[in-house]
Design a protein around this motif. Structure first.
Motif, PDB file in Angstrom:
ATOM      1  N   SER A 177       0.836  -1.192   0.000  1.00 45.65           N
ATOM      2  CA  SER A 177       0.000   0.000   0.000  1.00 45.65           C
ATOM      3  C   SER A 177       0.880   1.254   0.000  1.00 45.65           C
ATOM      4  N   ALA A 178       0.240   2.399  -0.095  1.00 49.84           N
ATOM      5  CA  ALA A 178       0.932   3.693   0.035  1.00 49.84           C
ATOM      6  C   ALA A 178      -0.092   4.681   0.586  1.00 49.84           C
ATOM      7  N   ALA A 180      15.786   7.880  -8.527  1.00 46.68           N
ATOM      8  CA  ALA A 180      16.230   9.101  -7.826  1.00 46.68           C
ATOM      9  C   ALA A 180      15.016   9.889  -7.330  1.00 46.68           C
ATOM     10  N   ALA A 181      13.995  10.031  -8.184  1.00 45.90           N
ATOM     11  CA  ALA A 181      12.799  10.786  -7.781  1.00 45.90           C
ATOM     12  C   ALA A 181      12.070  10.054  -6.654  1.00 45.90           C
ATOM     13  N   MET A 182      12.057   8.709  -6.717  1.00 44.18           N
ATOM     14  CA  MET A 182      11.356   7.953  -5.669  1.00 44.18           C
ATOM     15  C   MET A 182      12.098   8.032  -4.337  1.00 44.18           C
ATOM     16  N   LEU A 183      13.428   8.038  -4.395  1.00 50.37           N
ATOM     17  CA  LEU A 183      14.213   8.106  -3.145  1.00 50.37           C
ATOM     18  C   LEU A 183      13.924   9.403  -2.383  1.00 50.37           C
ATOM     19  N   ASP A 184      13.615  10.468  -3.142  1.00 52.20           N
ATOM     20  CA  ASP A 184      13.414  11.766  -2.488  1.00 52.20           C
ATOM     21  C   ASP A 184      11.947  12.169  -2.404  1.00 52.20           C
ATOM     22  N   ASP A 185      11.048  11.188  -2.442  1.00 48.40           N
ATOM     23  CA  ASP A 185       9.614  11.485  -2.281  1.00 48.40           C
ATOM     24  C   ASP A 185       9.401  12.220  -0.950  1.00 48.40           C
ATOM     25  N   GLY A 240       6.357   7.874   0.274  1.00 46.55           N
ATOM     26  CA  GLY A 240       5.369   6.869  -0.127  1.00 46.55           C
ATOM     27  C   GLY A 240       5.878   5.853  -1.142  1.00 46.55           C
ATOM     28  N   ALA A 241       6.978   6.163  -1.856  1.00 45.83           N
ATOM     29  CA  ALA A 241       7.399   5.297  -2.966  1.00 45.83           C
ATOM     30  C   ALA A 241       8.017   3.995  -2.448  1.00 45.83           C
TER      31      ALA A 241
END
Ligand code: BEZ
Ligand code: FE
Length: 309
Positions: A106-107, A248-253, A257-258
Motif C-alpha cells: 500500500s501507500a 532518484a525521484a522515488m528516493l526523495d519522495d 510513499g514510494a
C-alpha cells in the motif's frame, strides 16, 4: 482537603505533572481511549521535558496547530499534508499493511482523494476534456492472494494532470478530471485509459507545512504516480499508488510513499492494444496486477470534498 480525590498531594514540581495527569485520566471507560491517551501524555510530556520549550516556542507550537485548522477547507486538507511530510502517514500505513500475505504494498492516501468519482467503462478515458498529455494505457488483473481473479473489483483512480495539479486545485480543469472508477471484468481484468502523470510539488503556499519544508531545506517534490483504491467484497481495501518515475525521484519522495513493489516501467507502443480498440497508437503502456488479501472492505474518509468555495 476533599478526601474523595484520587490525588493525595498538589503538583509541586516538573516531575509531579505526568503521573498526576495519568491518574486524573485513569477512569476513562473505553479501554482503547484510556491506552491511547495515557501513551500520548507519557510521550508528549517526555518530548517537552527533552526539548524544554520556552514560553514563546510553546505559543508558536499552539499557533502551528491552529494554522493547520485555518488552512483546511473543502479543497485542501492541511492536517493530512502535514502528517504526510513528517512521515506519520507512511508509518501508520506500514503498521497496518505489511504486505506479508503477498498482497500489493500500500501507500499513503494523500490529501487529494475526493470520493464519488464517475464510473468509466473499460478503456474509456478518465481525462474529462482534451487535457494535453501522452496517452497512457494501463491494464492488468485484480487477484486474491491465491492467484484467483476477482471479478467486479472496483479501482478508484485519481492523479494530477501534466502540469502537476489535481482538478480540485485548478479552476481550468473540469470537475472530476482525471478521477474515475473502473470495474474488473469476469476474468478480473481492468483497462485504464489516462495520460502520463508528472511528478509535482506538494502544496507549499499554505502554512504551516510550506514554511516548515522551506525551513528544513527540503524539496517538496513527489515522484510521478497514479493513486488507486482497489476494493472487492470480503477483501481488505487496498490504498496504494503506482509510481512511474526514476529511482532518484522515488528516493526523495517528500512524503516517503514510494516503494519498489509498486513502481512500474512504461513502454512505448506503436501497435493497437487489445482492450483499448478506440485508442490510436502511439501511446505509453504498462501492466500491473493488484493483489488483495482477505478481509473486511473499509473505505477511507475523503480528506477533501471538492473545489474551494
Ligand atoms: C498526493 O500524492 O496526492 C499527495 C500526497 C501527500 C501530500 C500531497 C499530495
Ligand atoms: Fe498524488
Amino acid at each position: 482537603m476533599d478526601t474523595s480525590s484520587k490525588h493525595d498531594h498538589l503538583i509541586a514540581n516538573e516531575s509531579d505533572v505526568t503521573p498526576y495527569v495519568l491518574k486524573a485520566m485513569e477512569d476513562t471507560t473505553d479501554p482503547r481511549l484510556r491506552q491511547i491517551m495515557a501513551a500520548m501524555v507519557r510521550h508528549l510530556h517526555a518530548f517537552f521535558i527533552e526539548v524544554r520549550p520556552t514560553e514563546q516556542e510553546y505559543e508558536a507550537g499552539l499557533q502551528f496547530l491552529n494554522d493547520i485548522g485555518k488552512a483546511t477547507n473543502a479543497a485542501h486538507n492541511e492536517a493530512v499534508l502535514f502528517c504526510d511530510v513528517i512521515g506519520l502517514s507512511t508509518l501508520v500505513d506500514l503498521i497496518n499493511n505489511d504486505g506479508m500475505q503477498g498482497e500489493t504494498m500500500s501507500a499513503l492516501l494523500g490529501p487529494f482523494y475526493r470520493g464519488s468519482a464517475p464510473d468509466c467503462a473499460p478503456g474509456e478515458s478518465m481525462a474529462r476534456n482534451d487535457t494535453v498529455g501522452e496517452p497512457l494505457l494501463m491494464s492488468g488483473r485484480v487477484l486474491d492472494t491465491a492467484g484467483q481473479p476477482i471479478a467486479g473489483a472496483r479501482l478508484d483512480v485519481w492523479q494530477a494532470d501534466p502540469k502537476g495539479l489535481y482538478e480540485n486545485q485548478d479552476p481550468d480543469q473540469p470537475d472530476y478530471n482525471l478521477r474515475a472508477v473502473y470495474t474488473t471484468d469476469g476474468a478480473g481484468r481492468y483497462h485504464l485509459h489516462t495520460i502520463r502523470p508528472a511528478g509535482y510539488p506538494v502544496p507549499t503556499h499554505t502554512s504551516p507545512t510550506g514554511p516548515l519544508l522551506a525551513a528544513q531545506n527540503r524539496s517538496p517534490m513527489r515522484p510521478a504516480h497514479i493513486h488507486f483504491i482497489v476494493s472487492a467484497p470480503a477483501h481488505k481495501t487496498l490504498i496504494t499508488q503506482i509510481f512511474v518515475d526514476t529511482k532518484a525521484a522515488m528516493l526523495d519522495d517528500v512524503v516517503f510513499g514510494a516503494k519498489e513493489q509498486i513502481a512500474v516501467a512504461l513502454q512505448t507502443s506503436e501497435l493497437p492494444l487489445p482492450g483499448f480498440p478506440a485508442v490510436e497508437p502511439p501511446f505509453m503502456t504498462c501492466q500491473y496486477d493488484f493483489v488483495l488479501k482477505p478481509g473486511t472492505p473499509n473505505f477511507p474518509l475523503p480528506p477533501i470534498s471538492g473545489k474551494a468555495a
